[in-house]
Design a protein around this motif. Structure first.
Motif, short mmCIF file in Angstrom:
data_model
loop_
_atom_site.label_atom_id
_atom_site.label_comp_id
_atom_site.label_asym_id
_atom_site.label_seq_id
_atom_site.Cartn_x
_atom_site.Cartn_y
_atom_site.Cartn_z
N GLU A 77 0.90 -1.33 -0.01
CA GLU A 77 0.04 -0.04 -0.14
C GLU A 77 0.82 1.28 -0.13
O GLU A 77 0.72 2.09 -1.00
CB GLU A 77 -0.98 0.08 1.10
N ARG A 78 1.98 1.24 0.89
CA ARG A 78 2.96 2.53 0.88
C ARG A 78 3.37 2.47 -0.61
O ARG A 78 3.72 3.61 -1.09
CB ARG A 78 3.86 1.94 1.95
N LEU A 79 3.87 1.44 -1.08
CA LEU A 79 4.59 1.60 -2.52
C LEU A 79 3.79 2.06 -3.53
O LEU A 79 4.41 2.86 -4.13
CB LEU A 79 5.12 -0.03 -2.57
N ARG B 21 -6.20 -8.39 -3.13
CA ARG B 21 -5.87 -7.70 -2.32
C ARG B 21 -4.89 -6.16 -3.25
O ARG B 21 -5.30 -5.06 -2.64
CB ARG B 21 -4.97 -7.95 -1.09
N TYR B 22 -4.15 -6.69 -3.86
CA TYR B 22 -2.96 -5.94 -4.61
C TYR B 22 -3.98 -4.92 -5.48
O TYR B 22 -3.70 -3.70 -5.73
CB TYR B 22 -1.98 -6.57 -5.34
N ALA B 23 -5.12 -5.73 -6.12
CA ALA B 23 -5.68 -5.15 -7.08
C ALA B 23 -6.56 -3.89 -6.56
O ALA B 23 -6.82 -2.65 -6.97
CB ALA B 23 -6.80 -5.73 -8.11
N ASP B 24 -7.08 -4.14 -5.19
CA ASP B 24 -7.93 -3.20 -4.53
C ASP B 24 -6.97 -2.02 -3.96
O ASP B 24 -7.30 -0.85 -4.15
CB ASP B 24 -8.44 -3.65 -3.25
N ALA B 25 -5.78 -2.26 -3.68
CA ALA B 25 -4.91 -1.26 -3.04
C ALA B 25 -4.27 -0.57 -4.21
O ALA B 25 -4.40 0.68 -3.99
CB ALA B 25 -3.60 -1.97 -2.60
N LEU B 26 -4.28 -0.97 -5.58
CA LEU B 26 -3.81 -0.22 -6.66
C LEU B 26 -5.01 0.83 -6.87
O LEU B 26 -4.70 1.95 -7.10
CB LEU B 26 -3.70 -0.86 -7.99
N SER B 27 -6.55 0.26 -6.99
CA SER B 27 -7.44 1.34 -7.20
C SER B 27 -7.37 2.18 -6.07
O SER B 27 -7.85 3.46 -6.36
CB SER B 27 -8.76 0.41 -7.32
N ALA B 28 -7.28 1.88 -4.79
CA ALA B 28 -7.54 2.93 -3.70
C ALA B 28 -6.38 4.04 -3.93
O ALA B 28 -6.47 5.14 -3.59
CB ALA B 28 -7.21 2.39 -2.52
N ALA B 29 -5.31 3.70 -4.50
CA ALA B 29 -4.33 4.78 -4.60
C ALA B 29 -4.31 5.30 -6.16
O ALA B 29 -3.64 6.41 -6.08
CB ALA B 29 -2.64 3.91 -4.65
N GLY C 46 -1.75 -1.17 -13.01
CA GLY C 46 -2.24 0.15 -12.58
C GLY C 46 -1.64 1.23 -13.18
O GLY C 46 -0.51 1.39 -13.08
N THR C 47 -2.61 1.79 -14.03
CA THR C 47 -2.16 3.00 -15.04
C THR C 47 -2.51 4.16 -14.21
O THR C 47 -3.58 4.37 -13.61
CB THR C 47 -2.74 2.70 -16.30
#
Length: 259
Positions: free
Chosen positions: A121-123, A182-190, A257-258
């Protein structure tokens, strides 16, 4: 299965036996972020450079970054591409790259088999200012661990390695559906636009390649002593060859994630 320590002989096994990436993976990454020879790509957690080297022909420059000096030493020895450079650093150092390179300098930040060791998430947040418009971040998983596949030989291998380590094997290294979601959700949240590309290929393994792959995932403390490795190899051979041929179906998932 392991701790994030890949120094010493482990880095040698990593370079020799970790799966490489077919050109189609680099093609998919280049298409996702419209990478040209004017662009720079950062391959974070690059290990010994399996993905870094495949990306090199598609970009102007590729920077491989890893926290383990032995991994980078192996990467340098194995790399002939003139547009590849290596940097010692971890995911926690990505924010500092902004002052070094400036905003919007990278077309892509790629993270392959190492994301499960990172604060993703930080990354994802700290990498965003480094990316040019249309660029993005890619999470690449190169198949499942050798010991967790849905084949008879993999189940037999799992029993041997579990017995040796004295503990069940369950670590998926981020390849499982729950981690990917989880990674996909974190990319979207960022703030990234998320997509998934898949590249598949099949290969047949030797016992030596299987054992080398297992050793590449161990910490230096877990490696069998040099004089015990032939016996370990024979245990694996006896366990898996009855289930041959040792075919592996590899699914490379490219979660993008673009910006």
């Amino acid at each position: 299965m392991t701790t994030p320590a890949f120094g010493g002989e482990v880095s040698e096994y990593y370079q020799r036996f970790r799966r490489g990436y077919p050109p189609e993976v680099a093609d998919a990454l280049a298409a996702a972020f419209a990478v040209t020879h004017d662009d720079v790509v950062l391959d974070l957690g690059c290990g010994t450079g399996q993905l870094t080297r495949v990306l090199a022909p598609r970009a102007g420059a590729v920077l491989g970054m890893d926290p383990e000096p032995a991994m980078l030493a192996q990467a340098r020895q194995a790399t002939t591409e003139p547009n590849v450079s290596w940097l010692l650093g971890a995911d926690s150092d990505v924010g500092a790259l902004l002052s070094l390179f400036g905003p919007g300098r990278f077309a892509a930040v790629t993270v392959a088999q190492a994301l499960h060791w990172m604060d993703h998430e930080r990354l994802f947040t700290e990498a965003r200012p480094l990316l040019r418009p249309g660029g993005g971040l890619a999470v690449v998983t190169n198949g499942e661990p050798l010991w967790l596949q849905d084949t008879a030989w993999s189940a037999a291998l799992r029993e041997v390695v579990s017995s040796y380590l004295g503990t069940p094997l369950h670590r998926t290294c981020g390849t499982d559906e729950t981690s990917q979601a989880r990674y996909a959700d974190a990319l979207s949240a960022a703030g990234y636009a998320v997509d998934l590309r898949v590249v598949e290929y099949a290969t047949t393994l030797t016992v030596e390649e299987i054992v080398g792959g297992v050793f590449s995932a161990m910490s230096p403390e877990q490696l069998p002593d040099a004089d015990a490795r032939p016996a370990f190899t024979e245990r694996v051979r006896e366990a898996v060859t009855t289930h041959g041929p040792l075919r592996e179906h590899v699914v490379v998932r490219i979660l993008t994630g673009t910006r």
